[in-house]
Design an enzyme around this catalytic site. Structure first.
Site, PDB file in Angstrom:
ATOM      1  N   ARG A 171       0.610  -1.088   0.044  1.00  0.00           N
ATOM      2  CA  ARG A 171      -0.211  -0.031   0.068  1.00  0.00           C
ATOM      3  C   ARG A 171       0.910   1.328  -0.056  1.00  0.00           C
ATOM      4  O   ARG A 171       0.439   2.245   0.487  1.00  0.00           O
ATOM      5  CB  ARG A 171      -1.021   0.116   1.394  1.00  0.00           C
ATOM      6  CG  ARG A 171      -2.011  -1.029   1.270  1.00  0.00           C
ATOM      7  CD  ARG A 171      -2.950  -0.862   0.158  1.00  0.00           C
ATOM      8  NE  ARG A 171      -3.924  -1.667   0.249  1.00  0.00           N
ATOM      9  CZ  ARG A 171      -4.104  -2.748   0.116  1.00  0.00           C
ATOM     10  NH1 ARG A 171      -3.047  -3.684  -0.464  1.00  0.00           N
ATOM     11  NH2 ARG A 171      -5.235  -3.796   0.436  1.00  0.00           N
ATOM     12  N   CYS A 219     -10.285   0.677   3.892  1.00  0.00           N
ATOM     13  CA  CYS A 219      -9.699   0.364   5.029  1.00  0.00           C
ATOM     14  C   CYS A 219      -9.119   1.570   5.691  1.00  0.00           C
ATOM     15  O   CYS A 219      -8.221   2.231   5.042  1.00  0.00           O
ATOM     16  CB  CYS A 219      -8.789  -0.945   4.856  1.00  0.00           C
ATOM     17  SG  CYS A 219      -9.563  -2.289   4.894  1.00  0.00           S
ATOM     18  N   GLU A 289      -3.804   3.812   6.767  1.00  0.00           N
ATOM     19  CA  GLU A 289      -3.565   3.717   5.439  1.00  0.00           C
ATOM     20  C   GLU A 289      -4.263   4.980   4.600  1.00  0.00           C
ATOM     21  O   GLU A 289      -3.989   5.414   3.541  1.00  0.00           O
ATOM     22  CB  GLU A 289      -4.508   2.249   5.108  1.00  0.00           C
ATOM     23  CG  GLU A 289      -4.375   2.297   3.410  1.00  0.00           C
ATOM     24  CD  GLU A 289      -5.049   0.877   2.928  1.00  0.00           C
ATOM     25  OE1 GLU A 289      -4.911  -0.207   3.652  1.00  0.00           O
ATOM     26  OE2 GLU A 289      -5.687   1.082   1.733  1.00  0.00           O
TER      27      GLU A 289
HETATM   28  P1  FAD Z   1      -6.917   9.212  -4.109  1.00  0.00           P
HETATM   29  O1  FAD Z   1      -7.887   8.769  -2.853  1.00  0.00           O
HETATM   30  O2  FAD Z   1      -7.661  10.570  -4.705  1.00  0.00           O
HETATM   31  O3  FAD Z   1      -5.396   9.592  -3.709  1.00  0.00           O
HETATM   32  C1  FAD Z   1      -4.815   8.541  -2.818  1.00  0.00           C
HETATM   33  C2  FAD Z   1      -3.420   8.963  -2.786  1.00  0.00           C
HETATM   34  O4  FAD Z   1      -2.847   8.779  -4.085  1.00  0.00           O
HETATM   35  C3  FAD Z   1      -3.072  10.379  -2.421  1.00  0.00           C
HETATM   36  O5  FAD Z   1      -1.675  10.395  -1.693  1.00  0.00           O
HETATM   37  C4  FAD Z   1      -2.731  11.161  -3.613  1.00  0.00           C
HETATM   38  O6  FAD Z   1      -2.200  12.363  -3.604  1.00  0.00           O
HETATM   39  C5  FAD Z   1      -2.257  10.236  -4.468  1.00  0.00           C
HETATM   40  N1  FAD Z   1      -2.469  10.288  -6.034  1.00  0.00           N
HETATM   41  C6  FAD Z   1      -3.618  10.232  -6.797  1.00  0.00           C
HETATM   42  N2  FAD Z   1      -3.544  10.295  -7.984  1.00  0.00           N
HETATM   43  C7  FAD Z   1      -2.291  10.298  -8.108  1.00  0.00           C
HETATM   44  C8  FAD Z   1      -1.556  10.671  -9.213  1.00  0.00           C
HETATM   45  N3  FAD Z   1      -1.740  10.736 -10.647  1.00  0.00           N
HETATM   46  N4  FAD Z   1       0.092  10.914  -9.169  1.00  0.00           N
HETATM   47  C9  FAD Z   1       0.750  10.797  -8.212  1.00  0.00           C
HETATM   48  N5  FAD Z   1      -0.324  10.435  -6.814  1.00  0.00           N
HETATM   49  C10 FAD Z   1      -1.452  10.531  -7.000  1.00  0.00           C
HETATM   50  N6  FAD Z   1      -7.645  -0.073  -1.656  1.00  0.00           N
HETATM   51  C11 FAD Z   1      -7.083  -1.165  -1.997  1.00  0.00           C
HETATM   52  O7  FAD Z   1      -5.720  -1.080  -2.118  1.00  0.00           O
HETATM   53  N7  FAD Z   1      -7.863  -2.392  -1.833  1.00  0.00           N
HETATM   54  C12 FAD Z   1      -8.800  -2.474  -1.703  1.00  0.00           C
HETATM   55  O8  FAD Z   1      -9.473  -3.680  -1.610  1.00  0.00           O
HETATM   56  C13 FAD Z   1      -9.688  -1.294  -1.570  1.00  0.00           C
HETATM   57  N8  FAD Z   1     -11.163  -1.222  -1.339  1.00  0.00           N
HETATM   58  C14 FAD Z   1     -11.828  -0.085  -1.149  1.00  0.00           C
HETATM   59  C15 FAD Z   1     -13.203  -0.165  -1.033  1.00  0.00           C
HETATM   60  C16 FAD Z   1     -13.716   0.951  -0.860  1.00  0.00           C
HETATM   61  C17 FAD Z   1     -15.485   1.048  -0.764  1.00  0.00           C
HETATM   62  C18 FAD Z   1     -13.297   2.413  -0.796  1.00  0.00           C
HETATM   63  C19 FAD Z   1     -13.979   3.622  -0.765  1.00  0.00           C
HETATM   64  C20 FAD Z   1     -11.963   2.492  -0.932  1.00  0.00           C
HETATM   65  C21 FAD Z   1     -11.075   1.253  -1.121  1.00  0.00           C
HETATM   66  N9  FAD Z   1      -9.726   1.069  -1.331  1.00  0.00           N
HETATM   67  C22 FAD Z   1      -9.061   0.095  -1.585  1.00  0.00           C
HETATM   68  C23 FAD Z   1      -9.043   2.354  -1.139  1.00  0.00           C
HETATM   69  C24 FAD Z   1      -8.836   3.190  -2.321  1.00  0.00           C
HETATM   70  O9  FAD Z   1      -9.761   3.015  -3.359  1.00  0.00           O
HETATM   71  C25 FAD Z   1      -7.380   3.040  -3.291  1.00  0.00           C
HETATM   72  O10 FAD Z   1      -6.443   3.339  -2.233  1.00  0.00           O
HETATM   73  C26 FAD Z   1      -7.388   3.739  -4.625  1.00  0.00           C
HETATM   74  O11 FAD Z   1      -6.157   3.188  -5.262  1.00  0.00           O
HETATM   75  C27 FAD Z   1      -7.179   5.223  -4.564  1.00  0.00           C
HETATM   76  O12 FAD Z   1      -7.108   5.696  -5.638  1.00  0.00           O
HETATM   77  P2  FAD Z   1      -7.648   7.287  -5.875  1.00  0.00           P
HETATM   78  O13 FAD Z   1      -7.664   7.697  -7.355  1.00  0.00           O
HETATM   79  O14 FAD Z   1      -9.131   7.455  -5.379  1.00  0.00           O
HETATM   80  O15 FAD Z   1      -6.632   7.948  -4.963  1.00  0.00           O
HETATM   81  N1  EPU Z   2     -12.412 -10.265   9.653  1.00  0.00           N
HETATM   82  C1  EPU Z   2     -13.216  -9.913  11.001  1.00  0.00           C
HETATM   83  N2  EPU Z   2     -13.966  -9.199  11.489  1.00  0.00           N
HETATM   84  C2  EPU Z   2     -13.982  -7.989  10.554  1.00  0.00           C
HETATM   85  C3  EPU Z   2     -13.269  -7.960   9.251  1.00  0.00           C
HETATM   86  C4  EPU Z   2     -12.595  -9.098   8.943  1.00  0.00           C
HETATM   87  O1  EPU Z   2     -13.197 -11.278  11.750  1.00  0.00           O
HETATM   88  O2  EPU Z   2     -14.520  -6.763  10.905  1.00  0.00           O
HETATM   89  C5  EPU Z   2     -11.847 -11.362   9.571  1.00  0.00           C
HETATM   90  C6  EPU Z   2     -12.444 -11.842   7.999  1.00  0.00           C
HETATM   91  O3  EPU Z   2     -13.582 -12.742   8.445  1.00  0.00           O
HETATM   92  C7  EPU Z   2     -11.585 -12.781   7.562  1.00  0.00           C
HETATM   93  C8  EPU Z   2     -10.072 -11.840   7.732  1.00  0.00           C
HETATM   94  O4  EPU Z   2     -10.525 -11.053   8.987  1.00  0.00           O
HETATM   95  O5  EPU Z   2     -11.266 -14.078   7.822  1.00  0.00           O
HETATM   96  C9  EPU Z   2      -9.602 -10.897   6.601  1.00  0.00           C
HETATM   97  O6  EPU Z   2     -10.684 -10.181   6.154  1.00  0.00           O
HETATM   98  P1  EPU Z   2     -10.783  -9.514   4.654  1.00  0.00           P
HETATM   99  O7  EPU Z   2     -10.974 -10.775   3.729  1.00  0.00           O
HETATM  100  O8  EPU Z   2     -12.054  -8.514   4.801  1.00  0.00           O
HETATM  101  O9  EPU Z   2      -9.260  -8.920   4.389  1.00  0.00           O
HETATM  102  P2  EPU Z   2      -8.587  -7.670   5.215  1.00  0.00           P
HETATM  103  O10 EPU Z   2      -7.211  -8.384   5.459  1.00  0.00           O
HETATM  104  O11 EPU Z   2      -9.452  -7.254   6.226  1.00  0.00           O
HETATM  105  C10 EPU Z   2      -7.497  -6.779   2.958  1.00  0.00           C
HETATM  106  C11 EPU Z   2      -7.350  -5.317   2.536  1.00  0.00           C
HETATM  107  C12 EPU Z   2      -8.540  -4.898   1.735  1.00  0.00           C
HETATM  108  C13 EPU Z   2      -9.017  -5.734   0.655  1.00  0.00           C
HETATM  109  C14 EPU Z   2      -9.187  -7.300   1.394  1.00  0.00           C
HETATM  110  C15 EPU Z   2      -9.430  -8.290   0.443  1.00  0.00           C
HETATM  111  C16 EPU Z   2      -6.033  -3.891   3.849  1.00  0.00           C
HETATM  112  C17 EPU Z   2      -5.726  -2.969   5.083  1.00  0.00           C
HETATM  113  N3  EPU Z   2      -7.057  -4.287   3.628  1.00  0.00           N
HETATM  114  O12 EPU Z   2      -8.386  -6.697   4.088  1.00  0.00           O
HETATM  115  O13 EPU Z   2      -8.171  -3.481   1.240  1.00  0.00           O
HETATM  116  O14 EPU Z   2     -10.103  -5.235   0.006  1.00  0.00           O
HETATM  117  O15 EPU Z   2      -7.968  -7.441   1.971  1.00  0.00           O
HETATM  118  O16 EPU Z   2      -8.563  -8.482  -0.663  1.00  0.00           O
HETATM  119  O17 EPU Z   2      -4.776  -4.345   3.445  1.00  0.00           O
HETATM  120  C18 EPU Z   2      -8.113  -1.166   1.455  1.00  0.00           C
HETATM  121  O18 EPU Z   2      -6.997  -1.171   1.472  1.00  0.00           O
HETATM  122  O19 EPU Z   2      -8.864   0.000   1.617  1.00  0.00           O
HETATM  123  C19 EPU Z   2      -9.022  -2.364   1.504  1.00  0.00           C
HETATM  124  C20 EPU Z   2     -10.325  -2.405   1.588  1.00  0.00           C
END
Ligand code: FAD
Ligand code: EPU
Length: 303
Positions: A171, A219, A289
């Site tokens: 990340r 997250c 994060e």
């Molecule tokens: P922003 O939020 O706009 O910016 C994030 C950072 O990137 C900032 O520091 C910004 O300055 C920088 N940035 C943006 N664009 C550029 C650019 N062109 N050049 C240089 N820097 C830049 N993240 C995960 O990794 N895995 C997940 O599974 C995941 N699930 C999500 C689910 C939900 C419902 C939500 C709301 C978020 C989730 N995220 C997840 C977090 C987020 O979606 C990711 O981190 C995403 O990649 C951020 O992209 P963004 O364009 O929205 O960046």
């Molecule tokens: N769990 C719980 N309670 C909770 C949440 C999770 O018990 O409230 C348990 C789940 O049941 C599972 C384990 O924890 O057994 C792992 O949970 P999950 O699969 O949701 O994965 P995570 O490690 O919590 C990470 C990333 C997510 C990404 C998922 C799936 C981080 C911080 N989070 O979550 O990324 O979507 O794996 O790939 O690395 C993000 O980065 O914003 C984000 C959403």
């Protein structure tokens, strides 16, 4: 600092005192002093040069899906690349601009038979944000597919970097200190129908375990090595904990949701309470994060 700090040709693309909350998935954040909507590389370069010359802070805004922006907003310039969304698949690769929505990229690659990025299905935001954050999860992270990235480095120089030259980690990437403009991502050939089904399956998993209907920034905390922060927060009894309109999701402990008009200060105070409880229950110190603008130590007590 006034509008005159920008070169005349881009002044028309500069907006003043723009409320940022609507540009974030948290729907939180005060005004930016200036917002520049870049139409192309030259606008990006001019903006970076103007910020350097006037010693003004520069923030790059993608989809705003990993951001917590302070209630007071930010002084300086917020640069968006939302208009830069060209995309060209060729063979097993795709040339893609930073402003392209990640979901759009995945759909286009799936139809073109380019496999790999489907592992990122369901992650909101732009390609630029995904590269800056090295977005990913259980199935993949975007660094896995990077062949090269074109960016303006912190000194304002345009560079093309191969993956080996980029400091990608969990990340994080060194790219967030500059401006990502475009990238070439490489995958492996597969049948479009299979790739579409795979994206749908991963999206289904995410919808079942994460609060997609709510306003959040994904997250809030990074996973400590080998552990799920969500599970640790859950075990520490934090689900449902609230400060004002900010609440720890009942569905996934690592999501803080905005139930209405939550303020950034409420989210920060809730993050502080969660870290304290997890520290007490597990002896682990959670790290944010979510990117906080302007940067802030979440352990400092909210005013
Ligand atoms: P922003 O939020 O706009 O910016 C994030 C950072 O990137 C900032 O520091 C910004 O300055 C920088 N940035 C943006 N664009 C550029 C650019 N062109 N050049 C240089 N820097 C830049 N993240 C995960 O990794 N895995 C997940 O599974 C995941 N699930 C999500 C689910 C939900 C419902 C939500 C709301 C978020 C989730 N995220 C997840 C977090 C987020 O979606 C990711 O981190 C995403 O990649 C951020 O992209 P963004 O364009 O929205 O960046
Ligand atoms: N769990 C719980 N309670 C909770 C949440 C999770 O018990 O409230 C348990 C789940 O049941 C599972 C384990 O924890 O057994 C792992 O949970 P999950 O699969 O949701 O994965 P995570 O490690 O919590 C990470 C990333 C997510 C990404 C998922 C799936 C981080 C911080 N989070 O979550 O990324 O979507 O794996 O790939 O690395 C993000 O980065 O914003 C984000 C959403």
């Amino acid at each position: 600092m006034s509008l005159l700090a920008f070169p005349p040709r881009i002044r028309a693309r500069v907006q003043c005192e723009v409320t940022l909350a609507p540009y974030t998935t948290f729907r939180i954040g005060g005004p930016a002093q200036f917002v520049v909507n870049a139409q192309g590389l030259r606008d990006v370069a001019d903006t970076v040069a103007a910020c350097r010359a006037a010693n003004m802070p520069l923030y790059v805004l993608g989809g705003g899906s990993n951001l917590l922006i302070g209630d007071e907003g930010v002084r300086g310039v917020v640069l968006t690349l939302h208009q830069m969304k060209k995309m060209q698949p060729f063979g097993n690769k795709v040339l893609v601009e930073a402003g392209v929505n990640l979901g759009t990229l995945i759909a286009r690659c799936s139809h073109a038979g380019i496999g790999g990025v489907q592992g990122l299905a369901g992650i909101p935001g732009t390609v630029g944000g995904a590269l800056a954050m090295n977005a990913g999860g259980r199935h993949a992270e975007i660094a896995d597919f990077v062949e090269r990235v074109v960016w303006l480095n912190p000194e304002g120089d345009l560079q093309s970097l191969y993956r080996e030259e980029i400091d990608f980690g969990y990340r994080r990437s060194g790219l967030r200190f500059g401006v990502v403009v475009e990238a070439v991502l490489a995958g492996a050939h597969a049948e479009p129908a299979h790739l579409i089904a795979r994206s749908r399956q991963i999206m289904k998993e995410k919808l079942a375990s994460q609060p997609y209907q709510e306003f959040s920034a994904g997250c809030c905390f990074q996973n400590p090595m080998g552990q799920s922060a969500g599970r640790l927060i859950d075990q520490a009894g934090c689900k449902g904990l609230a400060v004002g309109a900010a609440q720890v999701s009942e569905l996934h402990g690592n999501f803080i949701i905005n139930r209405g008009e939550a303020r950034a200060e409420e989210v920060l105070e809730l993050m502080r309470q969660v870290t304290e409880r997890v520290q007490a229950a597990h002896g682990l110190s959670l790290q944010s994060e979510v990117r906080i603008w302007p940067s802030r130590d979440i352990l400092a007590r909210a005013a």
